[in-house]
Each structure stands twice: as structure tokens, then as C-alpha cells.
Scaffold this active site. Structure first.
Site, PDB file in Angstrom:
ATOM      1  N   GLY A  89       6.777  -2.197   6.017  1.00 60.38           N
ATOM      2  CA  GLY A  89       8.031  -2.858   5.880  1.00 60.38           C
ATOM      3  C   GLY A  89       9.088  -1.828   6.640  1.00 60.38           C
ATOM      4  O   GLY A  89       8.800  -0.880   7.028  1.00 60.38           O
ATOM      5  N   CYS A  91       2.246  -2.933  15.831  1.00 62.47           N
ATOM      6  CA  CYS A  91       2.064  -2.561  14.347  1.00 62.47           C
ATOM      7  C   CYS A  91       1.264  -3.693  13.586  1.00 62.47           C
ATOM      8  O   CYS A  91       1.626  -4.925  13.676  1.00 62.47           O
ATOM      9  CB  CYS A  91       3.745  -2.434  13.802  1.00 62.47           C
ATOM     10  SG  CYS A  91       3.355  -1.954  11.914  1.00 62.47           S
ATOM     11  N   CYS A 122       7.213  -5.604  15.593  1.00 65.61           N
ATOM     12  CA  CYS A 122       6.757  -4.600  16.553  1.00 65.61           C
ATOM     13  C   CYS A 122       5.387  -4.964  17.037  1.00 65.61           C
ATOM     14  O   CYS A 122       4.493  -5.308  16.061  1.00 65.61           O
ATOM     15  CB  CYS A 122       7.016  -3.174  15.991  1.00 65.61           C
ATOM     16  SG  CYS A 122       8.704  -2.957  15.430  1.00 65.61           S
ATOM     17  N   SER A 168      12.019   5.117  15.147  1.00 68.35           N
ATOM     18  CA  SER A 168      10.910   4.792  15.730  1.00 68.35           C
ATOM     19  C   SER A 168      11.550   4.405  17.221  1.00 68.35           C
ATOM     20  O   SER A 168      11.948   3.141  17.340  1.00 68.35           O
ATOM     21  CB  SER A 168      10.362   3.510  15.163  1.00 68.35           C
ATOM     22  OG  SER A 168       9.775   3.956  13.915  1.00 68.35           O
ATOM     23  N   LEU A 169      11.422   5.135  18.286  1.00 64.59           N
ATOM     24  CA  LEU A 169      12.008   5.054  19.563  1.00 64.59           C
ATOM     25  C   LEU A 169      10.720   4.437  20.333  1.00 64.59           C
ATOM     26  O   LEU A 169      11.201   3.467  21.029  1.00 64.59           O
ATOM     27  CB  LEU A 169      12.551   6.171  20.093  1.00 64.59           C
ATOM     28  CG  LEU A 169      13.341   6.305  21.215  1.00 64.59           C
ATOM     29  CD1 LEU A 169      14.465   5.436  21.067  1.00 64.59           C
ATOM     30  CD2 LEU A 169      13.784   7.595  21.771  1.00 64.59           C
ATOM     31  N   CYS A 198       6.274  -7.445   7.140  1.00 63.41           N
ATOM     32  CA  CYS A 198       7.527  -6.965   8.010  1.00 63.41           C
ATOM     33  C   CYS A 198       8.069  -8.070   8.921  1.00 63.41           C
ATOM     34  O   CYS A 198       7.174  -8.818   9.201  1.00 63.41           O
ATOM     35  CB  CYS A 198       7.226  -5.489   8.494  1.00 63.41           C
ATOM     36  SG  CYS A 198       8.778  -4.890   9.348  1.00 63.41           S
ATOM     37  N   CYS A 256       3.553   8.376   1.451  1.00 67.72           N
ATOM     38  CA  CYS A 256       4.030   7.526   2.404  1.00 67.72           C
ATOM     39  C   CYS A 256       4.234   6.161   1.622  1.00 67.72           C
ATOM     40  O   CYS A 256       3.055   5.861   1.130  1.00 67.72           O
ATOM     41  CB  CYS A 256       3.084   7.378   3.574  1.00 67.72           C
ATOM     42  SG  CYS A 256       3.642   6.090   4.594  1.00 67.72           S
ATOM     43  N   GLU A 295       0.614  -1.333   0.108  1.00 66.56           N
ATOM     44  CA  GLU A 295      -0.036  -0.145  -0.011  1.00 66.56           C
ATOM     45  C   GLU A 295       0.897   1.377   0.081  1.00 66.56           C
ATOM     46  O   GLU A 295       1.972   1.281   0.350  1.00 66.56           O
ATOM     47  CB  GLU A 295      -0.880  -0.033   1.260  1.00 66.56           C
ATOM     48  CG  GLU A 295      -1.732  -1.226   1.457  1.00 66.56           C
ATOM     49  CD  GLU A 295      -2.756  -1.188   2.490  1.00 66.56           C
ATOM     50  OE1 GLU A 295      -3.437  -2.052   2.667  1.00 66.56           O
ATOM     51  OE2 GLU A 295      -2.460  -0.557   3.498  1.00 66.56           O
ATOM     52  N   CYS A 310      -0.699   5.515  10.447  1.00 65.81           N
ATOM     53  CA  CYS A 310       0.135   4.697  10.814  1.00 65.81           C
ATOM     54  C   CYS A 310      -0.067   3.469  11.455  1.00 65.81           C
ATOM     55  O   CYS A 310      -0.674   3.366  12.487  1.00 65.81           O
ATOM     56  CB  CYS A 310       1.067   5.602  11.861  1.00 65.81           C
ATOM     57  SG  CYS A 310       1.629   7.374  11.242  1.00 65.81           S
TER      58      CYS A 310
HETATM   59  N1  SAH Z   1       9.649  -0.095   9.962  1.00 63.34           N
HETATM   60  C1  SAH Z   1       9.748   1.575   9.671  1.00 63.34           C
HETATM   61  C2  SAH Z   1       8.971   2.312   8.851  1.00 63.34           C
HETATM   62  C3  SAH Z   1       7.480   2.012   8.937  1.00 63.34           C
HETATM   63  S1  SAH Z   1       6.093   2.351  10.298  1.00 63.34           S
HETATM   64  C4  SAH Z   1       9.573   1.914  11.326  1.00 63.34           C
HETATM   65  O1  SAH Z   1       9.696   1.012  12.176  1.00 63.34           O
HETATM   66  O2  SAH Z   1      10.014   2.895  11.377  1.00 63.34           O
HETATM   67  C5  SAH Z   1       5.855   4.177  10.620  1.00 63.34           C
HETATM   68  C6  SAH Z   1       5.608   4.519  11.994  1.00 63.34           C
HETATM   69  O3  SAH Z   1       4.507   4.275  12.341  1.00 63.34           O
HETATM   70  C7  SAH Z   1       6.577   3.964  12.903  1.00 63.34           C
HETATM   71  O4  SAH Z   1       7.305   5.047  13.760  1.00 63.34           O
HETATM   72  C8  SAH Z   1       5.867   2.866  13.532  1.00 63.34           C
HETATM   73  O5  SAH Z   1       6.555   2.720  14.730  1.00 63.34           O
HETATM   74  C9  SAH Z   1       4.490   3.626  13.629  1.00 63.34           C
HETATM   75  N2  SAH Z   1       3.517   2.710  14.006  1.00 63.34           N
HETATM   76  C10 SAH Z   1       3.284   1.493  13.650  1.00 63.34           C
HETATM   77  N3  SAH Z   1       2.197   0.952  14.086  1.00 63.34           N
HETATM   78  C11 SAH Z   1       1.483   2.015  14.522  1.00 63.34           C
HETATM   79  C12 SAH Z   1       0.358   2.130  15.063  1.00 63.34           C
HETATM   80  N4  SAH Z   1      -0.588   1.053  15.231  1.00 63.34           N
HETATM   81  N5  SAH Z   1      -0.270   3.414  15.531  1.00 63.34           N
HETATM   82  C13 SAH Z   1       0.664   4.320  15.432  1.00 63.34           C
HETATM   83  N6  SAH Z   1       1.922   4.167  14.944  1.00 63.34           N
HETATM   84  C14 SAH Z   1       2.390   3.059  14.457  1.00 63.34           C
END
Ligand code: SAH
Length: 379
Positions: free
Chosen positions: A179, A125, A122, A233-234, A118, A111, A98, A353
Site C-alpha cells: 500500500g 511492484c 508502479c 521511492s524515486l 495499492c 515492515c 502482510e 521489497c
Molecule cells: N508505497 C510506498 C511503500 C511501499 S514499497 C512506496 O512506494 O514507497 C517499499 C519500497 O519497495 C518502495 O521503494 C518500492 O518502490 C520498492 N519496491 C517495490 N517493488 C519492488 C521490487 N519488485 N523490487 C524491489 N523494490 C521494490
């Protein structure tokens, strides 16, 4: 050039300028033809070789025999009440990925995805839930920008990137879709080079942002190759919690990750790293945790982007209430950090996100005696 199965054409989309020059050379023409080609493909959005009228006829004929501009197929488009648009693109017979366009007053952000699924797992996600399917190719990554520019354009001027800003619907590109881009560096680096190449999309490096969950060695690689804006992504102020939320932290803990970030910035002037922090109720949203985060980042060129958690079916978390998010932000600001809350966009079309989960199943249906081939996105 590329090792292709016999009969398959070279895809011009996704070749960096040097690769395009080498290919043009193989066809017996001079390197400047590559610049002309790139301008047709990326600036004018032209995919039909026969329409590239300032290329010599004989060259066009040779090119058309062997090469093409091949973009991903659009399976579906959805538009949100807030103007956000999501396209579902076909990866292969049974998988999709997407991309999302987010229009704002002063910019238009696309985006894009770097992988189907992936592998990083996490906890919050939805892409993680589908597991890892495969890396996208450079052509599939850059093809998203090409397609979106065409789809958003409407007119030739709009479809063109690299002209006047006012004509460009897409001003920013973020690798924040499906990803982990740093797990697919082989294909992501050429795509980034094409995005910033002045013969191609010609975006400023500040307007291209790569977001990573924290693959430390690859951050060093990226710094050397193409120094676009970096987002990390901290999501937690300490290793114990971060390892739970972002499992790659067990391999590359926070101190190591931050050292890579500050090194990355050494290569850039007057810039900062954006730290993403998803707000999960009762998990990482207390004022004490805000102070912990401030201690980690204070005195460094860091911005913090607080992302209200976007729920998805089966998610084990809840979004922090708005007051708590603002309190967290204020606590960070009080410690001298720049923190902003990301506005949730496209939630009604699952485009926010962490909601991208483009798993598609094949469906062959028989309707009215006709066999139709359709793709259905799993909820
Ligand atoms: N893999 C990469 C980029 C993709 S995610 C990364 O981890 O940075 C883009 C952002 O959305 C990341 O900061 C991720 O942690 C955040 N994200 C993922 N799931 C989410 C959710 N359910 N709600 C809000 N942010 C989320």
C-alpha cells in the site's frame, strides 16, 4: 465515540491517547485511566480487560461490556532461511495483507502494510498487480505491531515494548509493506502517533519510517502532523523515466516532490530523506543515470538506498547485475552522496521489497467428511 453497528464493541486498539481519554471520560472515569489502559495494551501486550488488574473492578466491568482489544487474525506465518518472518493477516473473508520482520545484528525492523493492495500502479511492484482493495484501519495498522511484538516475544519481557532496548525484538517500524501510506493518511496518522506516544509503543520518531511513492500534498500534511523519518521511492533521475516507473510522477513531478522533501526536513534537525532506487537492468542503472541522480540530490541532506529488483511472476524487469549496482553506488559516492545497497532479505518466502501480494482467495473444502474453512494465498 465510534459509530458502530449495534452489538459491535469499541476497539481500544488504534485509539490515540486523546481519543482513549475521551472514551474513558464517556465511561465516567478520569483521564489517567487512559494512560493505564495504554500501558496495558501497548507496553504489556495485554488484550484481556479482566487481566488489567490495577483498574478498578467496576471500571473494568463497564469497559469489558462495551470494548475490547481486537487484533487482526493471523492466517499464516512463514520463516525464511535468513530469519526473516512474514505473517499473512486476514483483512476480511477473501482478502489478506502482510507484515514482515527482519532481524539484524543491531536492530529488528518490522515492515507493516497500510492498505490491502495499492492503487498507484508502479510498474515493478507486485502489490500493484493486484490493484487496490481497501484502506487498513488504524487498528489494523497498529495491530500489526502489537501482534508482531507478541509473536516475537515468547516471554513477557520480550513481548513488552518500551522497556529496555535489549528486551525489544522490534526496534524499528517501517511503513514499506503493502500500500501507499500517504493515500491512507486518515488512518496512518493516528497509527504513527500511537507508535511514538510514550504511553504506547514509545518508539523514537527516527525509528519509524514512512515510505511514499511521492504524494506531494500529503508530505506537507505529514510534516505538520507527525514528523517521522521519510523515505521516498524515486527510482529514476528524470521525469520521463520516472513517469513510466512511478505513474504518480505525472501528477507530481520530481522538482515538486523534492521541494516537498526539503520542506519536510525543515521541520527536523540534522536529519535526511532516504531515497529508494530500485535497480532495474538496462532501465535505470547506467553510470550516466547515477550522475543524473547525483545532480538532483547533491548538496541536500539525502541518502540513497539502492534496492536490487526483486522479481515476481510476470514481472517485466530483471535485477541489475551486482557489479552494475556497485558501480552505480560508487558513482554516487564519488559525487559526495551517501549511497548504500539494501541487502535482500526473505526472498525465499516472497517477503522481499515489492513481493508482497497478499491476495487470498476463500476456499471452502470438504475433507474427510468435515467442512474446513481455509485460506489459500494465490501465487
Ligand atoms: N508505497 C510506498 C511503500 C511501499 S514499497 C512506496 O512506494 O514507497 C517499499 C519500497 O519497495 C518502495 O521503494 C518500492 O518502490 C520498492 N519496491 C517495490 N517493488 C519492488 C521490487 N519488485 N523490487 C524491489 N523494490 C521494490
Amino acid at each position: 465515540m465510534q459509530n458502530l453497528p449495534s452489538g459491535e464493541r469499541v476497539n481500544l486498539l488504534g485509539l490515540t491517547q486523546p481519543a482513549l481519554e475521551a472514551y474513558v471520560g464517556e465511561l465516567g472515569d478520569r483521564p489517567f485511566r487512559a494512560r493505564q489502559l495504554a500501558r496495558w495494551i501497548y507496553k504489556r501486550g495485554e488484550a484481556r480487560i479482566e487481566h488489567m488488574t490495577d483498574l478498578a473492578k467496576a471500571f473494568r466491568a463497564r469497559l469489558a461490556e462495551q470494548a475490547e482489544v481486537r487484533v487482526p487474525e493471523i492466517v499464516d506465518v512463514r520463516e525464511s532461511r535468513d530469519g526473516t518472518r512474514k505473517w499473512i493477516l486476514r483483512a476480511d473473508a477473501s482478502q489478506a495483507f502482510e507484515m514482515v520482520f527482519i532481524p539484524e545484528d543491531d536492530r529488528g525492523t518490522l515492515c507493516i502494510s497500510s492498505q490491502v493492495g495499492c492503487a498507484l500502479d508502479c510498474a515493478f511492484c507486485s502489490t500493484a498487480q493486484q490493484g487496490f482493495n481497501r484502506n487498513l484501519t488504524t487498528a489494523e495498522i497498529i495491530g500489526q505491531v502489537w501482534l508482531a511484538a507478541r509473536e516475537l516475544g515468547g516471554s513477557e519481557a520480550g513481548a513488552r515494548l518500551g522497556e529496555r532496548l535489549a528486551d525489544r525484538p522490534i526496534t524499528n517500524v517501517v511503513l514499506m509493506g503493502m500500500g501507499e501510506p500517504l493515500a491512507n493518511l486518515r488512518n496512518v496518522i493516528p497509527a504513527l502517533k500511537i507508535l511514538v506516544d510514550d504511553h504506547a509503543f514509545d518508539l523514537s520518531r527516527r525509528r519509524v519510517t514512512l515510505s511514499t511513492s511521492g504524494l506531494v500534498p500529503q508530505i506537507y500534511r505529514l510534516a505538520e502532523e507527525v514528523n517521522v523519518a521519510l523515505a521516498v521511492s524515486l527510482h529514476a533521475p528524470d521525469d520521463e523515466l520516472r513517469s513510466e516507473l512511478v505513474p504518480i510522477n505525472r501528477k507530481h513531478p520530481i522538482a515538486e516532490l523534492l521541494a516537498a522533501c526539503w520542506h519536510y526536513l525543515d521541520e527536523q534537525n540534522g536529519r535526511s530523506v532516504t531515497f529508494e532506487y530500485v535497480m532495474l537492468e538496462g532501465v535505470n542503472d547506467s553510470p550516466a543515470q547515477a550522475r543524473g541522480l547525483a545532480r538532483l540530490l547533491a548538496g541536500h541532506p539525502a541518502k540513497i538506498n539502492l534496492i536490487p529488483f526483486n522479481p515476481f511472476p510476470g514481472a517485466p524487469y530483471r535485477r541489475s547485475p551486482a557489479e552494475k549496482i556497485l558501480r552505480f553506488r560508487d558513482e554516487l559516492n564519488a559525487h559526495g552522496l551517501i549511497a548504500t545497497v539494501r541487502r535482500t532479505r526473505g526472498e525465499d518466502i516472497d517477503a522481499a521489497c515489492g513481493q508482497l501480494a497478499g491476495r487470498v482467495i476463500d476456499r471452502t473444502t470438504v475433507r474427510l467428511g468435515r467442512k474446513s474453512f481455509g485460506l489459500v494465498v494465490q501465487p
